[in-house]
Design an enzyme around this catalytic site. Sequence first.
Site: not given
Length: 446
Positions: A231-232, A277-278, A295, A301, A386
């Site tokens: 996904k990255d 997206r989220r 980030r 996090r 992104c």
Amino acid sequence: MKNSAFFPLFVDISEKKIVVIGGGAIATRRVKTLLPFEPQIVVVAPEVTGELEELKKEEKITIFHRKYQREDIYDAWMVLAATNDPELNNGIYSVAKCLGALVNVASNQGKCDFHFPGVIRKDPYVIGINGSGKDHKGTAELRKQIEAMVNNAICIGSRESRLAVIQSEMVMEYLKKECPQKEIRLLTMKTTGDKILDRTLDKVGGKGLFVKELDKALLERRSDLSVHSLKDMPMEVPEELPIVAFSKREDPRDVLVLPEGADNLDLSKPIGCSSQRRILQLQQMYPEATFKSIRGNVLTRLNKLDGGEYSGLILAAAGLKRLGLEERISRYYEPDEVIPAAGQGILAVQGRQGEDYSYMERFADREGTIAALCERAFVRYLDGGCSSPVAAHAVIEGDEIFLRGLYYQESTGKHKIGTMRGSLEDPETLGVNLAKKLIWEVGKNE
């Protein structure tokens, strides 16, 4: 009489100015040999090869498209005379010697302070092979023999975060069983994306920032494979650095993580989430919520969450499970609630074009590969980066693929979610067809 053998000396040439006079095949080879060691290279020639022009476009070298002038080498640490004019090369040699610069004349082995070695790099090792300019064929053959010996190891390139290392170790464990005769090593590095934490990805260059340094290590042969969270990875992968295997998929869902000891989401504080997206999808579920960018790696996090800065975090289930932190998950969002990022939960193993990676065949997972190709084709067709809240999730159901996708039209702010079924034999066509369908449906309602 000049000594027939040259003493091997390894020198730090980073930031040193090296002037190359000439722009042909020899000059190009010299420049490509030197570049990985990060000097400041200036090429002076009326005409240069296409490869040198590309390096200039990439801002790796400077080119002056004109004839050589004596002043060009006044402040040079090293001078390479590589024109097709022996008399000019000899003149360059004389000036360089007067200036005290190291000089190499391609057309005259007797006028060289040093010879270019055949270079083999296998981090952290650098091996140079030289035949004193006398036996080029023998030197090349010896280089191949030594490179074969060095290549008895497989080096895995990885970001240095704990999650990235764990994911790379999964590939390493497979390789230790598949290639027991080889040494399996890990090369970790901090990527540009890991260093820039005060801005969102769309403000600093996108997902490519997480692979730039790993790509460079592959191209310079300091590593043999890179392991990424799919996904990255950017949707466009360099032709010279293909993905050679997709892993079995871990849980693809997004999840909610609450502060330690909390039972409910306190909407008086923001939800930590940097993904558009989220956010787009979660705003439908939590219309009163605010979202604040966050980030850093997963552990960073979580520390910020537990420190009271956020009411909750939205993370990928796959990362938490691989870190052994599944107990921190407060709620799973099913794909029909929040569509995951394309490739979420899948690892991508990247290699170099033209090399034999048959040893990765048993690592590659059929269902993971089908899902990865389908989802990435959907996002690629929509040109989703992104900063664009595009999402896709594919699953195999019997002899079909079921694909759910989210399309967001940036010019209007409209979005559309849709589904489609297609053949297992052609997952990318399914991805493209659903993308086309959603574009048409959004467009017809304008």
